[in-house]
Design a protein around this motif. Sequence first.
Motif, PDB file in Angstrom:
ATOM      1  N   LYS A 309       0.837  -1.198   0.000  1.00 60.00           N
ATOM      2  CA  LYS A 309       0.000   0.000   0.000  1.00 60.00           C
ATOM      3  C   LYS A 309       0.868   1.242   0.000  1.00 60.00           C
ATOM      4  N   LEU A 310       0.489   2.228  -0.799  1.00 54.40           N
ATOM      5  CA  LEU A 310       1.237   3.473  -0.875  1.00 54.40           C
ATOM      6  C   LEU A 310       0.957   4.352   0.342  1.00 54.40           C
ATOM      7  N   VAL A 311       1.950   5.201   0.656  1.00 56.18           N
ATOM      8  CA  VAL A 311       1.822   6.146   1.759  1.00 56.18           C
ATOM      9  C   VAL A 311       2.096   7.550   1.236  1.00 56.18           C
ATOM     10  N   ILE A 312       1.204   8.479   1.565  1.00 53.02           N
ATOM     11  CA  ILE A 312       1.450   9.886   1.266  1.00 53.02           C
ATOM     12  C   ILE A 312       2.162  10.499   2.471  1.00 53.02           C
ATOM     13  N   ASP A 313       3.384  10.940   2.276  1.00 55.27           N
ATOM     14  CA  ASP A 313       4.151  11.580   3.349  1.00 55.27           C
ATOM     15  C   ASP A 313       3.870  13.078   3.288  1.00 55.27           C
ATOM     16  N   PHE A 314       3.107  13.578   4.253  1.00 50.47           N
ATOM     17  CA  PHE A 314       2.690  14.980   4.282  1.00 50.47           C
ATOM     18  C   PHE A 314       3.545  15.723   5.294  1.00 50.47           C
ATOM     19  N   TRP A 315       4.381  16.609   4.813  1.00 55.85           N
ATOM     20  CA  TRP A 315       5.335  17.297   5.682  1.00 55.85           C
ATOM     21  C   TRP A 315       5.659  18.642   5.081  1.00 55.85           C
ATOM     22  N   LEU A 316       6.127  19.569   5.875  1.00 52.15           N
ATOM     23  CA  LEU A 316       6.446  20.907   5.393  1.00 52.15           C
ATOM     24  C   LEU A 316       7.944  21.065   5.188  1.00 52.15           C
ATOM     25  N   GLY A 317       8.304  21.989   4.324  1.00 53.27           N
ATOM     26  CA  GLY A 317       9.722  22.286   4.153  1.00 53.27           C
ATOM     27  C   GLY A 317      10.244  23.066   5.348  1.00 53.27           C
ATOM     28  N   ASN A 318      11.512  23.407   5.340  1.00 50.65           N
ATOM     29  CA  ASN A 318      12.125  24.093   6.473  1.00 50.65           C
ATOM     30  C   ASN A 318      12.005  25.613   6.395  1.00 50.65           C
ATOM     31  N   GLU A 319      11.293  26.137   5.378  1.00 55.17           N
ATOM     32  CA  GLU A 319      11.140  27.582   5.252  1.00 55.17           C
ATOM     33  C   GLU A 319      10.473  28.166   6.498  1.00 55.17           C
ATOM     34  N   GLY A 320      11.031  29.252   7.016  1.00 50.75           N
ATOM     35  CA  GLY A 320      10.458  29.876   8.196  1.00 50.75           C
ATOM     36  C   GLY A 320      10.683  29.074   9.460  1.00 50.75           C
ATOM     37  N   ASN A 321      11.534  28.095   9.381  1.00 52.02           N
ATOM     38  CA  ASN A 321      11.845  27.246  10.531  1.00 52.02           C
ATOM     39  C   ASN A 321      10.593  26.593  11.109  1.00 52.02           C
ATOM     40  N   HIS A 322       9.615  26.290  10.243  1.00 49.91           N
ATOM     41  CA  HIS A 322       8.392  25.634  10.720  1.00 49.91           C
ATOM     42  C   HIS A 322       8.689  24.250  11.271  1.00 49.91           C
TER      43      HIS A 322
END
Length: 396
Positions: A309-322
Amino acid sequence: MKNILLVLNMSPGELDWIIPILDIAKTQYHIRITVIYDKKSIYQNLKKNYHLKKNLTDIVDKEIVFDKFPSLFYRVVWMLPYKPLKKWYNLVINRLFGQRLINELQALGSDVTVLSESGTDTLSYKIVKKVFPDFYYVRFPHSFFINGNKKDGRPIHVQKKVNYDKMLVASEHDVGFYALKHPVDNIEVVGYPFLEKVWLEKFVKDAEEESEQSAMLLLSRNIHPVNLKKSSYDYLINSTIECARQLGMKLIVKPHPREKKSYLLKRLNRANGLAYEISYAHPLILAKRARLIVALNTSACILPLALDKLVIDFWLGNEGNHVVGRRIFKELGLVVSVDTKEDLLLQAESIINNNFDKEQILSNYKEHVRFEPKPSSKAIKLIHDGMMFKNQTKQT
């Protein structure tokens, strides 16, 4: 080797890595297995994870819950900069609760191999060390998280004295990370024991959950001052909720062990018309139920791949140190990677409508994860042979 003593330091998730090895130790080597839970909360959380607890119960001979002062008291003391107070705390705990643990450990005899995850030497471990000063000590990773890329290389040598005999790791990708703190000669690559076909079939054979074609599984994470700021957590959770609503799917949330359920519930309850479920069942069992799986940069995203089964990896980039954190699963091509609400919906629709070609991801999974045919057997042989050699050395 007559006894294996497993010390669980942080969470039940440590069992995912080591439990198949314990199974081989019990069934093929007839070794007595004892588990120490360093905190009562570890045992309580494990009971919520039915399949993991059931499989452990079938293996272990004895469980010891090292129940200490309330965790709130522990946290307050440990936040204080006054070191003598921390030393006093350990002495009090040792006096009040340590002797009971010492008595139970002494009943095991002297032939003991100790296993624990790589990150923490807890008070219960220190008591074990007091009872068995010359035990054979094997450490293993805290989770399935891939900690690097073998292309990064590894340190030439680490001049560091360590208190263990072997450090087991899953793949060459992990060696460079662990070699920063552990001598390379102590590190052994064994593969992923939990993802061995025989173990997977055994683990899920009693699972009665039916596949829910309209269910989305979210493998969540906790808010963290460095790894996941509150604003970023809110965006990821709210975006996933909105995606489930737009697709008309039920949302099953598997919280992180340190995630605050009350804060998560506030977000879920604000979503009008959303059907949701919060579950502490094992991620593999939940992945069997779900039609769509979303993960927030968590080690658990490897598990659904074992079910193709596929997995969608939902994550933010490092912009703004989020957020801070290497997207290693994206780097190795193991996930469908997104970083916006719009991309999440787009890729989710593609997977649901079978418009996504998953062959390359599954090929990458076989290359980077399922490469060792019998990891559990390899690991227990290393442990057994190492223990025998150490015993022979002590006798000569």
